[in-house]
Design an enzyme around this catalytic site. Structure first.
Site, PDB file in Angstrom:
ATOM      1  N   ASP A  56     -19.465  46.394  32.459  1.00  0.00           N
ATOM      2  CA  ASP A  56     -20.189  47.633  32.162  1.00  0.00           C
ATOM      3  C   ASP A  56     -20.454  47.791  30.667  1.00  0.00           C
ATOM      4  OD1 ASP A  56     -20.378  48.530  34.701  1.00  0.00           O
ATOM      5  OD2 ASP A  56     -18.659  49.878  34.608  1.00  0.00           O
ATOM      6  N   TYR A 114      -8.379  41.416  34.596  1.00  0.00           N
ATOM      7  CA  TYR A 114      -8.750  42.409  33.591  1.00  0.00           C
ATOM      8  C   TYR A 114      -7.494  42.951  32.917  1.00  0.00           C
ATOM      9  CZ  TYR A 114     -13.668  42.886  35.003  1.00  0.00           C
ATOM     10  OH  TYR A 114     -15.002  42.659  35.254  1.00  0.00           O
TER      11      TYR A 114
END
EC number: 5.4.99.12
Length: 264
Positions: A56, A114
Protein backbone atom coordinates in the site's frame (compact mmCIF):
# COMPACT_ATOMS: atom_id res chain seq x y z
CA UNK A 1 14.75 -12.41 -36.21
CA UNK A 2 13.57 -14.42 -33.19
CA UNK A 3 15.29 -13.68 -29.89
CA UNK A 4 15.11 -16.10 -27.00
CA UNK A 5 13.28 -14.75 -23.97
CA UNK A 6 14.68 -15.15 -20.46
CA UNK A 7 13.01 -14.69 -17.09
CA UNK A 8 14.80 -12.78 -14.34
CA UNK A 9 13.95 -12.35 -10.66
CA UNK A 10 15.06 -9.30 -8.69
CA UNK A 11 15.02 -8.41 -5.01
CA UNK A 12 13.77 -4.87 -4.44
CA UNK A 13 14.14 -2.64 -1.39
CA UNK A 14 12.26 0.62 -1.05
CA UNK A 15 11.11 3.35 1.27
CA UNK A 16 7.44 3.70 0.40
CA UNK A 17 6.94 7.14 1.95
CA UNK A 18 6.96 9.03 -1.34
CA UNK A 19 4.84 6.58 -3.34
CA UNK A 20 1.19 5.74 -3.70
CA UNK A 21 1.94 2.07 -3.17
CA UNK A 22 3.68 -0.53 -5.32
CA UNK A 23 1.14 -0.83 -8.12
CA UNK A 24 1.17 1.47 -11.13
CA UNK A 25 -1.17 4.45 -10.72
CA UNK A 26 -2.40 6.61 -13.58
CA UNK A 27 -2.25 9.89 -11.68
CA UNK A 28 0.19 9.16 -8.84
CA UNK A 29 3.77 8.01 -8.40
CA UNK A 30 4.32 4.29 -7.72
CA UNK A 31 7.29 2.03 -7.01
CA UNK A 32 6.37 -0.21 -9.95
CA UNK A 33 6.52 2.72 -12.35
CA UNK A 34 10.02 3.71 -11.23
CA UNK A 35 11.33 0.13 -11.39
CA UNK A 36 9.91 -0.48 -14.86
CA UNK A 37 11.30 2.78 -16.23
CA UNK A 38 14.80 2.00 -14.96
CA UNK A 39 14.76 -1.61 -16.18
CA UNK A 40 13.50 -0.52 -19.59
CA UNK A 41 16.57 1.66 -20.01
CA UNK A 42 18.93 -1.21 -19.16
CA UNK A 43 17.03 -3.77 -21.26
CA UNK A 44 16.61 -1.34 -24.15
CA UNK A 45 12.97 -2.37 -24.50
CA UNK A 46 9.77 -1.80 -22.46
CA UNK A 47 9.74 -3.95 -19.31
CA UNK A 48 6.74 -4.97 -17.23
CA UNK A 49 7.35 -6.50 -13.82
CA UNK A 50 5.19 -8.72 -11.61
CA UNK A 51 5.68 -8.51 -7.85
CA UNK A 52 5.18 -10.91 -4.95
CA UNK A 53 3.10 -8.49 -2.91
CA UNK A 54 1.43 -5.20 -3.87
CA UNK A 55 2.20 -2.98 -0.91
CA UNK A 56 0.00 0.00 0.00
CA UNK A 57 0.85 3.69 -0.04
CA UNK A 58 3.56 4.44 2.50
CA UNK A 59 4.48 0.78 3.11
CA UNK A 60 8.16 -0.13 2.81
CA UNK A 61 9.99 -3.27 1.72
CA UNK A 62 13.33 -4.92 2.33
CA UNK A 63 12.27 -8.16 0.65
CA UNK A 64 10.05 -7.49 -2.36
CA UNK A 65 10.55 -9.94 -5.24
CA UNK A 66 9.67 -9.26 -8.87
CA UNK A 67 10.06 -11.10 -12.15
CA UNK A 68 10.18 -9.93 -15.75
CA UNK A 69 10.96 -11.34 -19.16
CA UNK A 70 13.62 -10.01 -21.49
CA UNK A 71 15.56 -10.97 -24.59
CA UNK A 72 18.44 -8.68 -23.60
CA UNK A 73 21.60 -10.30 -22.30
CA UNK A 74 23.25 -8.31 -19.52
CA UNK A 75 25.57 -9.28 -16.69
CA UNK A 76 24.48 -9.16 -13.06
CA UNK A 77 26.27 -5.88 -12.48
CA UNK A 78 24.27 -4.21 -15.24
CA UNK A 79 20.94 -5.47 -13.92
CA UNK A 80 21.74 -4.41 -10.35
CA UNK A 81 24.08 -1.41 -10.40
CA UNK A 82 22.95 -0.23 -13.82
CA UNK A 83 19.28 -0.27 -12.86
CA UNK A 84 20.03 1.44 -9.55
CA UNK A 85 21.68 4.26 -11.44
CA UNK A 86 18.31 5.15 -12.96
CA UNK A 87 16.26 4.58 -9.81
CA UNK A 88 15.51 7.25 -7.19
CA UNK A 89 17.54 6.97 -3.98
CA UNK A 90 14.64 5.43 -2.06
CA UNK A 91 14.40 2.36 -4.35
CA UNK A 92 17.16 -0.21 -4.90
CA UNK A 93 17.70 -3.53 -6.64
CA UNK A 94 19.56 -5.69 -4.11
CA UNK A 95 19.97 -9.00 -5.97
CA UNK A 96 19.35 -10.69 -9.32
CA UNK A 97 18.81 -14.31 -10.33
CA UNK A 98 17.99 -16.10 -13.57
CA UNK A 99 14.86 -18.20 -13.03
CA UNK A 100 12.98 -20.79 -15.11
CA UNK A 101 10.05 -19.63 -17.21
CA UNK A 102 7.53 -21.28 -14.88
CA UNK A 103 8.67 -19.10 -11.95
CA UNK A 104 6.12 -16.49 -10.89
CA UNK A 105 6.92 -13.88 -8.24
CA UNK A 106 3.38 -13.99 -6.85
CA UNK A 107 2.04 -17.48 -7.52
CA UNK A 108 5.28 -19.37 -6.81
CA UNK A 109 5.57 -17.76 -3.37
CA UNK A 110 5.04 -20.10 -0.42
CA UNK A 111 4.68 -17.36 2.19
CA UNK A 112 5.10 -13.65 2.88
CA UNK A 113 6.59 -12.07 5.96
CA UNK A 114 5.74 -8.62 7.27
CA UNK A 115 7.10 -6.66 10.20
CA UNK A 116 5.33 -3.74 11.80
CA UNK A 117 7.62 -1.57 13.91
CA UNK A 118 6.41 0.64 16.75
CA UNK A 119 8.60 3.28 18.34
CA UNK A 120 7.36 3.06 21.93
CA UNK A 121 8.80 6.13 23.61
CA UNK A 122 7.69 9.35 25.28
CA UNK A 123 9.14 11.43 22.41
CA UNK A 124 8.96 10.80 18.68
CA UNK A 125 12.01 10.13 16.51
CA UNK A 126 12.81 12.84 13.97
CA UNK A 127 15.36 10.61 12.22
CA UNK A 128 13.16 7.54 11.69
CA UNK A 129 9.70 9.12 11.62
CA UNK A 130 9.02 7.83 8.09
CA UNK A 131 9.90 4.25 8.99
CA UNK A 132 8.40 3.82 12.45
CA UNK A 133 4.96 4.19 13.99
CA UNK A 134 5.36 6.41 17.06
CA UNK A 135 3.30 5.41 20.08
CA UNK A 136 3.83 7.22 23.38
CA UNK A 137 1.81 5.10 25.84
CA UNK A 138 3.63 2.19 27.49
CA UNK A 139 2.77 -1.12 25.79
CA UNK A 140 2.77 -4.54 27.44
CA UNK A 141 4.68 -6.61 24.89
CA UNK A 142 4.07 -9.89 26.70
CA UNK A 143 0.29 -9.44 26.52
CA UNK A 144 0.49 -8.44 22.87
CA UNK A 145 2.47 -11.57 22.03
CA UNK A 146 0.08 -13.81 23.98
CA UNK A 147 -2.87 -12.36 22.10
CA UNK A 148 -1.16 -12.71 18.73
CA UNK A 149 -0.85 -16.47 19.18
CA UNK A 150 -4.64 -16.82 18.83
CA UNK A 151 -4.18 -15.88 15.18
CA UNK A 152 -2.02 -18.89 14.32
CA UNK A 153 -3.44 -21.34 11.82
CA UNK A 154 -6.04 -21.03 9.08
CA UNK A 155 -8.99 -18.75 9.83
CA UNK A 156 -11.59 -16.53 8.26
CA UNK A 157 -9.92 -13.12 8.76
CA UNK A 158 -12.94 -10.99 7.80
CA UNK A 159 -12.55 -9.09 11.09
CA UNK A 160 -9.15 -7.82 9.95
CA UNK A 161 -10.02 -7.29 6.32
CA UNK A 162 -10.58 -3.93 4.63
CA UNK A 163 -14.04 -3.29 3.23
CA UNK A 164 -12.25 -2.56 -0.07
CA UNK A 165 -10.50 -5.95 -0.15
CA UNK A 166 -11.08 -7.71 -3.49
CA UNK A 167 -9.92 -11.19 -2.47
CA UNK A 168 -12.42 -13.93 -3.30
CA UNK A 169 -11.87 -15.63 0.06
CA UNK A 170 -11.25 -14.25 3.57
CA UNK A 171 -9.36 -17.38 4.61
CA UNK A 172 -5.63 -17.07 5.27
CA UNK A 173 -3.15 -19.21 7.17
CA UNK A 174 -0.80 -17.55 9.64
CA UNK A 175 2.30 -19.70 10.02
CA UNK A 176 4.22 -17.67 12.59
CA UNK A 177 3.69 -14.58 14.70
CA UNK A 178 5.87 -13.01 17.37
CA UNK A 179 5.81 -9.70 19.20
CA UNK A 180 9.09 -8.66 20.77
CA UNK A 181 11.02 -5.55 21.72
CA UNK A 182 14.51 -4.20 21.14
CA UNK A 183 15.06 -1.17 23.36
CA UNK A 184 12.30 1.29 22.35
CA UNK A 185 11.25 -0.68 19.28
CA UNK A 186 8.36 -3.14 19.39
CA UNK A 187 8.28 -5.48 16.40
CA UNK A 188 5.20 -7.42 15.29
CA UNK A 189 6.64 -10.18 13.09
CA UNK A 190 4.09 -12.20 11.11
CA UNK A 191 4.29 -14.86 8.39
CA UNK A 192 1.34 -16.15 6.35
CA UNK A 193 0.67 -17.86 3.06
CA UNK A 194 -0.71 -14.49 1.94
CA UNK A 195 -2.46 -11.48 3.45
CA UNK A 196 -5.75 -9.68 2.95
CA UNK A 197 -5.89 -5.97 2.20
CA UNK A 198 -4.99 -4.03 5.39
CA UNK A 199 -4.87 -7.29 7.38
CA UNK A 200 -1.55 -6.66 9.16
CA UNK A 201 -2.33 -3.04 10.00
CA UNK A 202 -5.73 -4.00 11.43
CA UNK A 203 -4.15 -6.75 13.53
CA UNK A 204 -1.56 -4.31 14.89
CA UNK A 205 -4.31 -1.86 15.84
CA UNK A 206 -5.98 -4.57 17.92
CA UNK A 207 -2.71 -5.63 19.55
CA UNK A 208 -2.10 -2.03 20.64
CA UNK A 209 -5.50 -2.01 22.37
CA UNK A 210 -4.39 -5.10 24.29
CA UNK A 211 -0.94 -3.64 24.93
CA UNK A 212 -2.42 -0.66 26.78
CA UNK A 213 -4.78 -3.01 28.69
CA UNK A 214 -7.86 -1.45 27.12
CA UNK A 215 -8.86 -4.93 25.98
CA UNK A 216 -8.21 -8.40 27.40
CA UNK A 217 -5.74 -10.81 25.81
CA UNK A 218 -8.61 -13.07 24.70
CA UNK A 219 -10.43 -10.22 22.95
CA UNK A 220 -8.56 -10.84 19.71
CA UNK A 221 -9.70 -14.48 19.75
CA UNK A 222 -13.30 -13.39 20.25
CA UNK A 223 -13.41 -10.78 17.47
CA UNK A 224 -11.71 -13.22 15.09
CA UNK A 225 -14.73 -15.48 15.58
CA UNK A 226 -17.18 -12.60 14.99
CA UNK A 227 -16.03 -12.28 11.34
CA UNK A 228 -17.11 -8.64 11.36
CA UNK A 229 -14.80 -5.71 10.61
CA UNK A 230 -16.82 -3.37 12.85
CA UNK A 231 -15.91 -5.45 15.91
CA UNK A 232 -12.24 -4.53 15.46
CA UNK A 233 -10.46 -1.20 16.07
CA UNK A 234 -9.14 1.51 13.76
CA UNK A 235 -6.32 0.75 11.34
CA UNK A 236 -2.78 1.92 12.16
CA UNK A 237 -0.69 4.06 9.82
CA UNK A 238 1.29 2.50 6.98
CA UNK A 239 4.68 4.03 7.84
CA UNK A 240 5.63 1.27 10.32
CA UNK A 241 4.95 -1.63 7.94
CA UNK A 242 7.60 -3.56 5.99
CA UNK A 243 7.39 -6.48 3.59
CA UNK A 244 10.58 -8.18 4.74
CA UNK A 245 10.66 -11.62 3.12
CA UNK A 246 8.99 -13.77 0.49
CA UNK A 247 9.64 -17.51 0.70
CA UNK A 248 10.01 -19.77 -2.35
CA UNK A 249 10.99 -23.35 -3.03
CA UNK A 250 14.74 -23.90 -2.71
CA UNK A 251 14.62 -25.29 -6.26
CA UNK A 252 14.57 -21.71 -7.56
CA UNK A 253 17.88 -20.99 -5.78
CA UNK A 254 16.97 -17.46 -4.79
CA UNK A 255 19.28 -15.79 -2.25
CA UNK A 256 18.54 -16.02 1.45
CA UNK A 257 18.87 -12.48 2.77
CA UNK A 258 18.82 -11.23 6.38
CA UNK A 259 15.33 -10.29 7.52
CA UNK A 260 15.14 -6.51 7.62
CA UNK A 261 14.93 -3.69 8.20
CA UNK A 262 18.60 -3.27 9.04
CA UNK A 263 18.03 -1.39 12.32
CA UNK A 264 16.13 -4.30 13.90
Amino acid sequence: MYKECFKIALGIEYNGSNYHGWQYQKFASSVQEKVELALSIIANHPVRVTCAGRTDAGVHSTGQVVHFCTSSIRNDQAWILGTNRYLPKDISVIWKRDVPMHFHARYSALSRRYRYILYNNSCRSSIFYQGLKFYHRILNVEKMNQAAQYLLGEHDFTTFRSSHCQSKTPFRKILYVNVFCINCLIIIDIVANSFLYHMVRNIVGCLIEIGISKKKVTWIRDILKFKNRTSSTKIVESNGLYLVQVQYSSLFKLPICPVGPFFV
